[in-house]
Design a protein around this motif. Structure first.
Motif, PDB file in Angstrom:
ATOM      1  N   THR A  86      -4.020   0.588  -2.756  1.00  0.00           N
ATOM      2  CA  THR A  86      -4.364   0.167  -1.403  1.00  0.00           C
ATOM      3  C   THR A  86      -4.674  -1.322  -1.413  1.00  0.00           C
ATOM      4  N   GLN A 141      -2.682   6.002  -6.262  1.00  0.00           N
ATOM      5  CA  GLN A 141      -2.829   5.305  -4.982  1.00  0.00           C
ATOM      6  C   GLN A 141      -3.128   3.826  -5.204  1.00  0.00           C
ATOM      7  N   THR A 151       0.831  -1.197   0.000  1.00  0.00           N
ATOM      8  CA  THR A 151       0.000   0.000   0.000  1.00  0.00           C
ATOM      9  C   THR A 151       0.868   1.249   0.000  1.00  0.00           C
TER      10      THR A 151
END
Length: 122
Positions: free
Chosen positions: A119, A117, A91
């Protein structure tokens, strides 16, 4: 001027896969190397992988070797990073960068993408 546009981040469960893309809006990466770095909250930016655009030699951090694969489609001026067997510790915000032969050193890169991003939930 090299402008890098990233895509492909998101949320995935542990063990899953994602593919990041890094496209050069200007149509070229200046023919040196393209690298991927990542930065997790509270941590320094770290090298993940890189590819030489002339000889297509690839470089990987030990933490991702065997799970991530970097590749290049020069005709599309796009570099991909396929990420398999993702772990929660993967992450981070992932950045692509271009413009150097010194692939491991983030400060050596001239051009950076906006970040994407990733995650990974446990």
């Amino acid at each position: 001027q090299v402008q890098l546009v990233e895509s492909g981040g998101g949320l995935v469960q542990a063990g899953g896969s994602l593919r990041l893309s890094c496209a050069s809006a200007g149509g070229t990466f200046d023919n040196r190397a393209v690298g991927w770095f990542r930065q997790a909250p509270g941590k320094e930016r770290e090298f993940v992988a890189a590819i030489s655009l002339s000889g297509f030699r690839t470089y990987y951090a030990d933490s991702v070797k065997g799970r991530f694969t970097i590749s290049s489609d020069n005709a599309k001026s796009t570099v991909y990073m396929q990420m398999n067997s993702l772990k929660p510790e993967d992450t981070a915000v992932y950045y692509c960068a271009a413009g150097t032969y010194n692939v491991y050193q983030s400060s050596a890169y001239s051009y950076w993408g906006q970040g994407s991003q990733v995650t990974v939930s446990s």
